[in-house]
Design an enzyme around this catalytic site. Structure first.
Site, PDB file in Angstrom:
ATOM      1  N   GLU A  97       0.847  -1.198   0.000  1.00 56.70           N
ATOM      2  CA  GLU A  97       0.000   0.000   0.000  1.00 56.70           C
ATOM      3  C   GLU A  97       0.881   1.247   0.000  1.00 56.70           C
ATOM      4  OE1 GLU A  97      -2.507   1.532  -0.758  1.00 56.70           O
ATOM      5  OE2 GLU A  97      -4.083   1.240   0.752  1.00 56.70           O
ATOM      6  N   ASP A  98       0.359   2.347  -0.549  1.00 55.28           N
ATOM      7  CA  ASP A  98       1.147   3.577  -0.564  1.00 55.28           C
ATOM      8  C   ASP A  98       1.134   4.265   0.802  1.00 55.28           C
ATOM      9  OD1 ASP A  98      -1.531   4.230  -0.803  1.00 55.28           O
ATOM     10  OD2 ASP A  98      -1.253   5.763  -2.338  1.00 55.28           O
ATOM     11  N   ASP A 101      -3.810   5.751   6.291  1.00 55.45           N
ATOM     12  CA  ASP A 101      -4.258   6.976   6.950  1.00 55.45           C
ATOM     13  C   ASP A 101      -5.216   6.574   8.079  1.00 55.45           C
ATOM     14  OD1 ASP A 101      -4.704  10.184   5.789  1.00 55.45           O
ATOM     15  OD2 ASP A 101      -6.162   9.345   7.157  1.00 55.45           O
ATOM     16  N   THR A 102      -6.513   6.501   7.829  1.00 55.69           N
ATOM     17  CA  THR A 102      -7.434   6.020   8.867  1.00 55.69           C
ATOM     18  C   THR A 102      -7.308   4.511   9.066  1.00 55.69           C
ATOM     19  OG1 THR A 102      -9.214   5.609   7.288  1.00 55.69           O
ATOM     20  CG2 THR A 102      -9.123   7.807   8.290  1.00 55.69           C
ATOM     21  N   GLY A 103      -6.831   3.820   8.039  1.00 53.38           N
ATOM     22  CA  GLY A 103      -6.714   2.359   8.102  1.00 53.38           C
ATOM     23  C   GLY A 103      -7.971   1.635   7.635  1.00 53.38           C
ATOM     24  N   LYS A 129       0.360   7.167   8.819  1.00 48.15           N
ATOM     25  CA  LYS A 129       0.063   8.315   9.690  1.00 48.15           C
ATOM     26  C   LYS A 129      -0.516   7.757  10.981  1.00 48.15           C
ATOM     27  CE  LYS A 129      -1.273  11.296   5.790  1.00 48.15           C
ATOM     28  NZ  LYS A 129      -2.399  12.015   5.175  1.00 48.15           N
ATOM     29  N   ASP A 157      -0.908  10.945  -5.105  1.00 47.45           N
ATOM     30  CA  ASP A 157      -1.422  12.047  -5.921  1.00 47.45           C
ATOM     31  C   ASP A 157      -2.157  13.103  -5.128  1.00 47.45           C
ATOM     32  OD1 ASP A 157      -3.728  10.307  -5.415  1.00 47.45           O
ATOM     33  OD2 ASP A 157      -4.775  11.613  -6.824  1.00 47.45           O
TER      34      ASP A 157
HETATM   35  P1  IMP Z   1      -7.371   5.210   4.646  1.00 44.98           P
HETATM   36  O1  IMP Z   1      -8.472   4.249   4.293  1.00 44.98           O
HETATM   37  O2  IMP Z   1      -7.905   6.397   5.398  1.00 44.98           O
HETATM   38  O3  IMP Z   1      -6.237   4.543   5.377  1.00 44.98           O
HETATM   39  O4  IMP Z   1      -6.873   5.836   3.298  1.00 44.98           O
HETATM   40  C1  IMP Z   1      -5.913   5.287   2.514  1.00 44.98           C
HETATM   41  C2  IMP Z   1      -5.901   5.945   1.150  1.00 44.98           C
HETATM   42  O5  IMP Z   1      -6.160   7.353   1.206  1.00 44.98           O
HETATM   43  C3  IMP Z   1      -4.534   5.796   0.540  1.00 44.98           C
HETATM   44  O6  IMP Z   1      -4.405   4.598  -0.185  1.00 44.98           O
HETATM   45  C4  IMP Z   1      -4.441   7.021  -0.348  1.00 44.98           C
HETATM   46  O7  IMP Z   1      -5.006   6.740  -1.608  1.00 44.98           O
HETATM   47  C5  IMP Z   1      -5.308   8.061   0.337  1.00 44.98           C
HETATM   48  N1  IMP Z   1      -4.482   9.008   1.126  1.00 44.98           N
HETATM   49  C6  IMP Z   1      -4.452   9.110   2.477  1.00 44.98           C
HETATM   50  N2  IMP Z   1      -3.614  10.088   2.869  1.00 44.98           N
HETATM   51  C7  IMP Z   1      -3.069  10.595   1.735  1.00 44.98           C
HETATM   52  C8  IMP Z   1      -2.074  11.637   1.487  1.00 44.98           C
HETATM   53  O8  IMP Z   1      -1.514  12.290   2.391  1.00 44.98           O
HETATM   54  N3  IMP Z   1      -1.775  11.854   0.170  1.00 44.98           N
HETATM   55  C9  IMP Z   1      -2.348  11.171  -0.854  1.00 44.98           C
HETATM   56  N4  IMP Z   1      -3.263  10.193  -0.662  1.00 44.98           N
HETATM   57  C10 IMP Z   1      -3.625   9.907   0.628  1.00 44.98           C
END
Ligand code: IMP
Length: 172
Positions: A97-98, A101-103, A129, A157
């Site tokens: 995964e790149d 964030d929230t997971g 994060k 992006d």
């Molecule tokens: P989560 O489900 O909140 O963990 O979000 C994960 C996805 O949100 C990642 O795979 C990214 O596509 C996007 N994302 C979260 N934070 C960033 C950021 O700082 N820059 C770019 N994309 C982000």
């Protein structure tokens, strides 16, 4: 970029060092096994390409995408994994995964993958994060933990742009 200003926060050199460190950990931990890497598109394409070339194991890679759709009254937003054309039954799987964030994306991914009965699943992320995590996740491999800032570059992006940089930039 576009209407926002970014500055370099993680250099190409630091990224390379961290990718090599994580690849060496995976090579050590998976000795004697043949993992399937599942790279989550779009953001992980650059990281996955660099990581795989540093991993010294017989392995496969598949690129998957998460499709969201409205559908069930209970969750409201169900995610489906599309493009997984490798049978992972009984195989060790490493999700690439790149950024976590929230997971929530990763939690959905894990739930769905478990239905395919892999031997094991580990998570490998370029960035994490920690202060934003909303769910408990066991992230075995992480190149770098970052503060709660918006970052772009090296595959990540901003509104579709900025994926093609060698360094990672933070919104200022
Ligand atoms: P989560 O489900 O909140 O963990 O979000 C994960 C996805 O949100 C990642 O795979 C990214 O596509 C996007 N994302 C979260 N934070 C960033 C950021 O700082 N820059 C770019 N994309 C982000």
């Amino acid at each position: 970029m576009k209407d926002k200003t970014f500055s370099v926060s993680i250099t190409e050199q630091e990224i390379r060092q961290q990718v090599q460190r994580v690849a060496a950990e995976i090579t050590r931990d998976y000795e004697g096994r043949q993992p399937v890497f599942l790279a989550v598109l779009n953001g992980s394409f650059v990281f996955a390409a660099d990581l795989l070339r540093e991993v010294d194991l017989p392995c496969e890679i598949s690129f998957v995408k998460l499709a969201s759709y409205e559908g069930t009254a209970t969750t409201g937003n169900v995610r489906e994994i599309i493009g997984m054309n490798t049978d992972i039954t009984g195989r060790p799987v490493i999700i690439v995964e790149d950024i976590v964030d929230t997971g929530l994306t990763m939690a959905h991914m894990l739930d769905t993958l478990k239905g395919h009965n892999p031997q094991s699943i580990d998570i490998c992320t370029l960035l994490l994060k920690p202060s934003k995590l909303q769910v408990k996740l066991d992230i075995k491999y992480c190149c770098k933990e970052i503060p709660d800032d918006f970052v772009v570059g090296y595959g990540l992006d901003y509104d579709g742009f900025g994926r093609n940089t060698k360094d990672i930039y933070t919104l200022i």
